[in-house]
Design a protein around this motif. Structure first.
Motif, PDB file in Angstrom:
ATOM      1  N   ARG A   1     -10.936  -6.851   0.465  1.00 26.81           N
ATOM      2  CA  ARG A   1     -11.228  -6.608  -0.951  1.00 26.81           C
ATOM      3  C   ARG A   1     -11.722  -5.179  -1.170  1.00 26.81           C
ATOM      4  O   ARG A   1     -11.378  -4.548  -2.170  1.00 26.81           O
ATOM      5  CB  ARG A   1     -12.263  -7.613  -1.456  1.00 26.81           C
ATOM      6  N   LEU A   2     -12.492  -4.659  -0.238  1.00 22.48           N
ATOM      7  CA  LEU A   2     -12.944  -3.268  -0.352  1.00 22.48           C
ATOM      8  C   LEU A   2     -11.746  -2.319  -0.310  1.00 22.48           C
ATOM      9  O   LEU A   2     -11.691  -1.347  -1.071  1.00 22.48           O
ATOM     10  CB  LEU A   2     -13.916  -2.935   0.788  1.00 22.48           C
ATOM     11  N   ARG A   3     -10.794  -2.608   0.559  1.00 24.84           N
ATOM     12  CA  ARG A   3      -9.597  -1.766   0.630  1.00 24.84           C
ATOM     13  C   ARG A   3      -8.845  -1.781  -0.691  1.00 24.84           C
ATOM     14  O   ARG A   3      -8.425  -0.731  -1.199  1.00 24.84           O
ATOM     15  CB  ARG A   3      -8.672  -2.248   1.764  1.00 24.84           C
ATOM     16  N   LYS A   4      -8.694  -2.960  -1.272  1.00 25.19           N
ATOM     17  CA  LYS A   4      -7.966  -3.085  -2.533  1.00 25.19           C
ATOM     18  C   LYS A   4      -8.684  -2.369  -3.678  1.00 25.19           C
ATOM     19  O   LYS A   4      -8.047  -1.804  -4.570  1.00 25.19           O
ATOM     20  CB  LYS A   4      -7.770  -4.569  -2.890  1.00 25.19           C
TER      21      LYS A   4
ATOM     22  N   SER B   1       0.854  -1.183   0.000  1.00 22.48           N
ATOM     23  CA  SER B   1       0.000   0.000   0.000  1.00 22.48           C
ATOM     24  C   SER B   1       0.892   1.235   0.000  1.00 22.48           C
ATOM     25  O   SER B   1       1.983   1.225   0.578  1.00 22.48           O
ATOM     26  CB  SER B   1      -0.914   0.030   1.228  1.00 22.48           C
ATOM     27  N   VAL B   2       0.419   2.294  -0.642  1.00 19.00           N
ATOM     28  CA  VAL B   2       1.208   3.522  -0.740  1.00 19.00           C
ATOM     29  C   VAL B   2       0.892   4.428   0.440  1.00 19.00           C
ATOM     30  O   VAL B   2      -0.258   4.780   0.684  1.00 19.00           O
ATOM     31  CB  VAL B   2       0.919   4.255  -2.061  1.00 19.00           C
ATOM     32  N   VAL B   3       1.954   4.802   1.164  1.00 22.73           N
ATOM     33  CA  VAL B   3       1.825   5.760   2.260  1.00 22.73           C
ATOM     34  C   VAL B   3       2.180   7.138   1.705  1.00 22.73           C
ATOM     35  O   VAL B   3       3.268   7.338   1.175  1.00 22.73           O
ATOM     36  CB  VAL B   3       2.753   5.397   3.432  1.00 22.73           C
ATOM     37  N   GLY B   4       1.264   8.090   1.800  1.00 18.51           N
ATOM     38  CA  GLY B   4       1.488   9.400   1.211  1.00 18.51           C
ATOM     39  C   GLY B   4       0.838   9.490  -0.157  1.00 18.51           C
ATOM     40  O   GLY B   4       0.003   8.673  -0.538  1.00 18.51           O
TER      41      GLY B   4
END
Length: 325
Positions: free
Chosen positions: A284-287, A118-121
């Motif tokens: 899955r919702l997060r993705k 996951s990308v932070v920022g």
């Protein structure tokens, strides 16, 4: 240039053959060896065992492009060790071969998942400290570390300059193009059936990599004097899932059905889905809704360009049109 490409019969390999065959002599290294237009000969992995070196019928190499690997299994059904056997093990094998060969350039196809799940920022750059999650990303970062560590050892042992062997680690985000049957195709099949998209309230941004832009970058790495290093790869523009659906409907000649359901309600449904093991769950919702924007500034600077040749929307349209054929 005489170029050896591993995984030459895969999606990216097949496209690279088309892009490079007019100006280079191409050889393949793969688990299968059917004849391929533009490829002089395809060898097997057994052929690069130390006892087989140098390969018969293989001329002096100028570059090696390492594509072969196990793709990310989004269903998480693959055993973790398989990723390390293929993504790390084969990389070790071909890189050892590269260090002993005449080739001066080595291009390894890693993944942004080696840097971060996951990308932070706002954007993912090459300066990020790698924190891969899961065996796919972990096996890719292990391969990267092997390359960088053994290149340094080789140069120190033989007192070589850093530019005697130029090594490029490419970390592309999701690659797409005609002939690719990945997640874009799955989303397209949902849209084609007329199923409404209920997550319109989530305005996420994601980077993609057009196969045409990727081939352009590889040609640049082969023919220009680019410093060794790690380079992230993506199109210039990031797109939202809502924009993707709109583009798909545009190609299909339909009006998009995007429902802006209440976020908290959808998050509650996803939480219930986690408890009941339903298709829509919290993960899955997060993705589906997270941001994953990748910077391509470093590779463009290294190649001396301001923009990639293909706009993100144009590349996506080209891919979608291939689904309709």
């Amino acid at each position: 240039m005489n170029i050896l490409i591993t995984g030459i019969h895969g999606f990216v390999g097949s496209n690279l053959v088309v892009a490079l065959k007019e100006h280079h002599s191409l050889y393949g290294l793969d688990i299968v060896a059917p004849e391929k237009v533009g490829v002089i000969q395809t060898f097997s992995w057994k052929d690069i065992e130390p006892a087989s070196f140098p390969l018969q019928n293989l001329p002096k190499l100028d570059a090696i492009i390492h594509l072969a690997g196990k793709a990310h299994d989004t269903k998480n059904q693959s055993a973790a060790q398989v990723y390390f056997d293929i993504n790390t093990g084969l990389t070790q094998k071909i890189f050892d071969f590269f260090l002993e060969s005449s080739a001066k350039k080595f291009i390894f196809f890693s993944s942004v998942k080696a840097a971060a799940d996951s990308v932070v920022g706002d954007v993912l750059t090459e300066e990020v400290i790698p924190t891969p999650v899961g065996p796919y990303g972990e096996s890719k970062i292990a391969a990267e570390n092997y390359i960088l560590g053994n290149l340094k050892m080789k140069n120190e042992k033989l007192k070589l300059r850093d530019d005697d062997k130029q090594v490029y680690i490419l970390r592309p985000c999701m690659i797409h193009g005609p002939g690719n049957k990945g997640n874009l195709n799955l989303l397209y099949n949902v849209v084609k059936k007329g199923i409404p998209w209920p997550l319109g309230n989530f305005e996420n941004r994601r980077s993609f990599t057009s196969i045409d832009n990727l081939c352009y970058v590889v040609e640049g790495l082969l023919t220009k004097d680019v410093p060794s290093g790690i380079y992230h790869m993506g199109d210039d523009e990031a797109l939202s899932t809502n924009e993707l659906i709109a583009l798909m409907c545009e190609v299909l000649g339909r009006k998009p059905h995007i429902w802006k359901m209440n976020k908290r309600m959808m998050e509650g449904c996803a939480g219930l889905g986690t408890l009941l093991h339903l298709p829509l769950n919290t993960e899955r919702l997060r993705k589906l809704t997270e941001n994953y924007v990748v910077s391509n500034a470093k590779i463009k600077s290294a190649l001396g360009i301001e923009r990639m040749p293909v706009r993100a929307e144009d590349g996506i349209r080209k891919t979608i049109r291939s689904f309709t054929i």
